[in-house]
Design a protein around this motif. Structure first.
Motif, PDB file in Angstrom:
ATOM      1  N   GLU A   1      -5.174  -8.111  -6.714  1.00  0.00           N
ATOM      2  CA  GLU A   1      -6.500  -7.928  -6.103  1.00  0.00           C
ATOM      3  C   GLU A   1      -6.386  -7.734  -4.592  1.00  0.00           C
ATOM      4  O   GLU A   1      -5.516  -8.293  -3.935  1.00  0.00           O
ATOM      5  N   GLY A   2      -7.302  -6.908  -4.083  1.00  0.00           N
ATOM      6  CA  GLY A   2      -7.373  -6.731  -2.651  1.00  0.00           C
ATOM      7  C   GLY A   2      -7.352  -5.268  -2.261  1.00  0.00           C
ATOM      8  O   GLY A   2      -7.357  -4.364  -3.099  1.00  0.00           O
ATOM      9  N   ASN A   3      -7.340  -5.081  -0.939  1.00  0.00           N
ATOM     10  CA  ASN A   3      -7.279  -3.731  -0.375  1.00  0.00           C
ATOM     11  C   ASN A   3      -5.828  -3.361  -0.096  1.00  0.00           C
ATOM     12  O   ASN A   3      -5.057  -4.165   0.444  1.00  0.00           O
ATOM     13  N   HIS A   4      -5.484  -2.123  -0.423  1.00  0.00           N
ATOM     14  CA  HIS A   4      -4.086  -1.685  -0.266  1.00  0.00           C
ATOM     15  C   HIS A   4      -4.038  -0.237   0.232  1.00  0.00           C
ATOM     16  O   HIS A   4      -4.996   0.531   0.037  1.00  0.00           O
ATOM     17  N   GLU A   5      -2.922   0.062   0.863  1.00  0.00           N
ATOM     18  CA  GLU A   5      -2.624   1.457   1.236  1.00  0.00           C
ATOM     19  C   GLU A   5      -1.316   1.839   0.551  1.00  0.00           C
ATOM     20  O   GLU A   5      -0.286   1.199   0.759  1.00  0.00           O
ATOM     21  N   VAL A   6      -1.362   2.856  -0.288  1.00  0.00           N
ATOM     22  CA  VAL A   6      -0.196   3.204  -1.118  1.00  0.00           C
ATOM     23  C   VAL A   6       0.175   4.670  -0.914  1.00  0.00           C
ATOM     24  O   VAL A   6      -0.662   5.491  -0.491  1.00  0.00           O
ATOM     25  N   ASN A   7       1.450   4.962  -1.237  1.00  0.00           N
ATOM     26  CA  ASN A   7       1.958   6.346  -1.115  1.00  0.00           C
ATOM     27  C   ASN A   7       1.404   7.232  -2.214  1.00  0.00           C
ATOM     28  O   ASN A   7       1.209   6.788  -3.357  1.00  0.00           O
TER      29      ASN A   7
END
Length: 409
Positions: A376-382
């Motif tokens: 859970e949460g906010n993420h920045e992914v490739n």
């Protein structure tokens, strides 16, 4: 005339006539006879290099130590001395017909000499060695200088015909035999099989030549020569980087194999040769003639050059829009929302051959984000993109911003 000179009676008559003629020319008015060299006067003369004959059992014995020639001094009446000197009808010899085996001292003798003369021999006696004569068979070893072989060729085992010879000599000499060699000497470099007549050499362990009789004295020696060759593939090696906007589609050779020549050890470790193609200056389809490059120790390569055909594709650019961004690896317990890009679409800048770009569409590419290790949460992914292998691409966004939350029950 030669036969007359060999006749002792002719010599005696000639000497008498000369004496009478000489006597008639000498004045008899008180001249002292001692001042005139009359034929009856004694004289001395030394003859050199008189051959010596040896008499012994040549079938079963070997004799050494006898000189080939000696000097002999003759003394007596001048006519007899001169006659003996001219005709040399006498014989100097050594009689060993009853000699025993071993070393012994023997006298040299002279016969068929006028009893008016006395002879002094130098030497008067010699020490000789009488040995048993034996015959033994030996194998012949062929010998040649390996430096005579042309580079890139090798020699097989030489063949000797006949490969055995009979050697006769004193037992002591036969027992000393260590090498029986037939040596081929060739000035020119050899690159094909050769057959030569070679004289036999019989040597002891110190390589001293032995005094023996060899039957036959010569043999035929054949040296088989073959070229050291191997067929190997030709590898193509690219050098440099293709100019911007150019893709090398293919490089083809007019022949894919080469024959190399060299020492056997080098050939064993050589698996290929190569052609180096500098692609940094190639902007269009090109045919080049390039040398085949070989490793050290290879003396010859056939062919030496090959024709290389280079086919290129000029590069172009194209933008493909609206490729949907998919989610992968998310657990069933979670749900995810893509915040950026807001429309969940990306655009690609495609670079590649013009012909390939014309047929490309969004369905040829797949864009996705992998959330398999996230909670859970906010993420920045490739952002990952997959597509055709013959083109390159660059997405307008390399990362996506997402929010993961628990799925509604």
């Amino acid at each position: 005339m030669d036969k007359w000179m060999d006749n002792p009676w002719f010599i005696k008559i000639l000497a008498l006539l000369l004496a009478v003629l000489l006597y008639s020319t000498v004045p008899h008015t008180g001249t002292k006879l001692t001042d005139v060299n009359v034929p009856g006067e004694n004289t001395t003369e030394t003859l050199t290099d008189i051959p010596v004959k040896v008499y012994y059992d040549t079938k079963n014995l070997v004799v050494s130590g006898i000189p080939n020639t000696i000097d002999i001094t003759l003394k007596g009446p001048m006519t007899h001395v001169q006659s003996a000197k001219a005709s040399q009808n006498f014989e100097v010899y050594v009689d060993l017909t009853n000699a025993r085996i071993g070393k012994q001292k023997v006298k040299l003798k002279v016969r068929n000499l006028s009893d008016k003369l006395t002879a002094t021999l130098n030497p008067a006696s010699v020490t000789v060695t009488v040995q048993e004569k034996i015959t033994k068979e030996f194998k012949v070893e062929a010998e040649f200088n390996s430096n005579q072989i042309e580079e890139g060729y090798s020699a097989g085992p030489p063949v000797v015909e006949p490969n055995k010879v009979k050697i006769t000599g004193a037992k002591s000499a036969i027992d000393r035999i260590s090498y029986v060699k037939a040596t081929i000497e060739e000035k020119n470099k050899l690159k094909e099989s050769v057959t030569k007549e070679a004289r036999i050499q019989v040597l002891d362990k110190e390589l001293n030549k032995l005094n023996v009789v060899v039957e036959p004295e010569t043999v035929k020696v054949t040296i088989p020569i073959k070229s050291n060759t191997k067929t190997v593939p030709i590898n193509t090696v690219k050098k440099g980087t293709a100019p911007e906007g150019v893709t090398i589609q293919s490089i083809e050779l007019d022949t894919n194999e080469a024959i190399i020549m060299g020492q056997a050890e080098v050939l064993k470790t050589t698996e290929n040769v190569r052609v180096e193609v500098d692609i940094s200056k190639i902007t269009e389809n090109t045919t080049l003639t390039l040398p085949i490059i070989v490793s050290n120790g290879i003396t010859k390569v056939t062919p030496q050059t090959v024709k290389v055909t280079v086919v290129v594709n000029k590069q172009d650019e194209k933008t493909i829009s609206g490729i949907p961004l998919k989610i992968q690896g998310l657990s069933d317990n979670y749900q995810a929302e893509i915040n950026d890009p807001a429309n969940q679409l990306i655009n690609l800048l495609i670079n590649g051959p013009s012909g390939a770009l014309n047929t490309l569409k969004p369905d040829d590419f797949s864009a996705y984000i992998d959330l398999s290790s996230l909670t859970e949460g906010n993420h920045e992914v490739n952002i990952h993109v997959e597509g055709p292998l013959n083109v390159k691409w660059k997405p307008d966004k390399s990362k996506a911003k997402i929010t993961i939350s628990k799925a509604n029950a």
